[in-house]
Design a protein around this motif. Structure first.
Motif, mmCIF file in Angstrom:
data_model
loop_
_atom_site.group_PDB
_atom_site.id
_atom_site.type_symbol
_atom_site.label_atom_id
_atom_site.label_comp_id
_atom_site.label_asym_id
_atom_site.label_seq_id
_atom_site.Cartn_x
_atom_site.Cartn_y
_atom_site.Cartn_z
ATOM 1 N N ASN A 175 17.203 80.347 42.685
ATOM 2 C CA ASN A 175 18.224 79.235 42.984
ATOM 3 C C ASN A 175 19.006 79.328 44.176
ATOM 4 O O ASN A 175 19.537 78.381 44.914
ATOM 5 C CB ASN A 175 19.198 79.050 41.649
ATOM 6 N N LEU A 197 23.511 74.782 40.799
ATOM 7 C CA LEU A 197 22.753 74.189 39.726
ATOM 8 C C LEU A 197 23.144 72.685 39.494
ATOM 9 O O LEU A 197 22.258 71.758 38.903
ATOM 10 C CB LEU A 197 23.324 74.998 38.596
ATOM 11 N N LYS A 215 20.865 71.044 41.896
ATOM 12 C CA LYS A 215 19.547 71.155 41.311
ATOM 13 C C LYS A 215 19.179 69.870 40.227
ATOM 14 O O LYS A 215 18.037 69.673 40.317
ATOM 15 C CB LYS A 215 19.158 72.483 40.781
ATOM 16 N N HIS A 216 20.031 69.895 39.315
ATOM 17 C CA HIS A 216 19.760 69.157 38.126
ATOM 18 C C HIS A 216 20.259 67.396 38.252
ATOM 19 O O HIS A 216 19.622 66.646 37.638
ATOM 20 C CB HIS A 216 20.397 69.612 36.949
ATOM 21 N N HIS A 217 21.225 67.307 39.232
ATOM 22 C CA HIS A 217 21.767 66.005 39.367
ATOM 23 C C HIS A 217 21.967 65.299 40.682
ATOM 24 O O HIS A 217 21.922 64.201 40.620
ATOM 25 C CB HIS A 217 23.173 66.028 38.503
ATOM 26 N N PRO A 277 20.406 66.106 44.042
ATOM 27 C CA PRO A 277 19.419 66.885 44.978
ATOM 28 C C PRO A 277 19.621 66.902 46.363
ATOM 29 O O PRO A 277 19.219 67.532 47.328
ATOM 30 C CB PRO A 277 18.121 66.325 44.533
ATOM 31 N N HIS A 324 15.161 65.772 41.934
ATOM 32 C CA HIS A 324 15.309 67.076 41.548
ATOM 33 C C HIS A 324 13.813 67.643 40.884
ATOM 34 O O HIS A 324 13.725 68.884 40.696
ATOM 35 C CB HIS A 324 16.153 67.177 40.304
ATOM 36 N N GLN A 325 13.011 66.901 40.650
ATOM 37 C CA GLN A 325 11.767 66.972 40.171
ATOM 38 C C GLN A 325 10.910 67.706 40.895
ATOM 39 O O GLN A 325 9.596 68.362 40.894
ATOM 40 C CB GLN A 325 10.951 65.535 39.717
#
Length: 342
Positions: free
Chosen positions: A268, A324, A327-329, A331, A339-340
């Motif tokens: 991360n 984070l 990463k999740h919301h 990018p 984020h995929q």
């Protein structure tokens, strides 16, 4: 989800944390601090060249550059600007007039340039346009039959210009200096990545390579400083490059030793390099302000290494939730389209 190279994640994560450490105010008289300041940035340029894809249409390449370099440069400078306004107000007791308020905006447009009309807004982000220019240069050279002779010539020219700039200081802008200084490391990484070199990990050989390269780098840096203090300017500049190359491979060999140790935190931090580089200056300024007032320090605070290390870790930890979140919301904060693919 694309396959990640674990030793590269280690290298990026450690380099990003070291950048935070090096931007904490410390004395230039301290050898370790001066050494790290001189060498740490080469890791990012080598890795950028190493991971540069060999094929891709102009449209595909520019799509990657927009999301990976241009958009983050705009986003983080936009995030920093309100902080700049607050800092200006606290320092001057009033808000800036139009011309003063435009100086950091102009500096951002001019790639973190500083002159009578401009100033850097988020200085550490200079490396994004520098890498963009290097990527585009490689793309253009690949369209010719003489890609490598052109790039080798450009690397030689960059060395000459960097040496001249050290003497006459004609290009104080961060991005031109970064280009002149770091193009050879980017190109070395590009060549090794294209030829799939430096892929295998052999713990004992990597250990020997790490210790040997770092030892040589430190010894060369001692010689480099001696040449500077004794007025041997040409030798001082020439030694700068082997100092950086041996440091680079010493660190990379060391990270290859860690290749079998996988950590979500390291991954991360590697993914969130842009967030760390783009936002850490704000937290450093806040930390400096708190400690200066808490301990009634007059003038600029100066941290000892044993104070700077935990503070750098703390600042990185405070930025971890931002990583984070990106990463999740969001990018785009991490230089990604989705984020995929992280």
């Amino acid at each position: 989800m694309k396959e990640r190279i674990n030793w590269i994640d280690w290298a990026k994560a450690l380099a990003a944390c070291t950048v935070v450490f090096c931007h904490l105010p410390q004395s230039q008289e301290w050898f370790y601090y001066r050494y790290l300041q001189a060498v740490i940035i080469v890791i990012f340029f080598f890795i950028s060249g190493y991971l540069k894809k060999d094929r891709g249409s102009d449209k595909e390449n520019w799509r990657k550059y927009c999301y990976g370099l241009i958009l983050p440069y705009i986003i983080y400078n936009a995030i920093i600007y309100p902080y700049w306004l607050l800092k200006y107000y606290l320092a001057n007791g009033n808000m800036p007039d139009f011309f003063a308020a435009m100086r950091p905006i102009i500096g951002t447009i001019l790639l973190q340039h500083e002159n009578a009309f401009a100033e850097p807004l988020d200085g550490p982000l200079w490396y994004l346009p520098a890498i963009l220019i290097m990527h585009v240069t490689i793309d253009l050279c690949r369209k010719t039959r003489h890609q490598h002779p052109i790039m080798i010539t450009l690397c030689i020219v960059s060395f000459v210009l960097y040496a001249a700039n050290k003497y006459w200081y004609f290009a104080p802008n961060l991005t031109p200096m970064g280009l002149m200084r770091n193009l050879p490391y980017y190109y070395i990484g590009y060549i090794m990545g294209q030829r799939q070199l430096f892929r295998e990990t052999k713990p004992w050989l990597d250990f020997v390579g790490c210790i040997s390269c770092l030892s040589v780098s430190i010894l060369l840096f001692v010689w480099h400083l001696h040449a500077f203090f004794t007025g041997q300017h040409l030798l001082h500049i020439i030694l700068f490059y082997p100092v950086n190359v041996t440091f680079l491979f010493g660190v990379l060999y060391g990270c290859k030793i860690l290749n079998n140790f996988r950590s979500a935190i390291i991954t991360n931090l590697s993914i969130g390099t842009l967030a760390i580089i783009g936002l850490h200056i704000v937290l450093i300024t806040i930390a400096n302000f708190i400690f200066e007032h808490l301990f009634h320090i007059n003038g600029t605070i100066c941290y000892q290494w044993y104070e700077a290390i935990p503070l750098a870790i703390l600042i990185t930890a405070l930025l971890y939730p931002v990583i984070l979140l990106g990463k999740h919301h969001f990018p785009a904060l991490l230089g990604r389209f989705s984020h995929q693919i992280i």
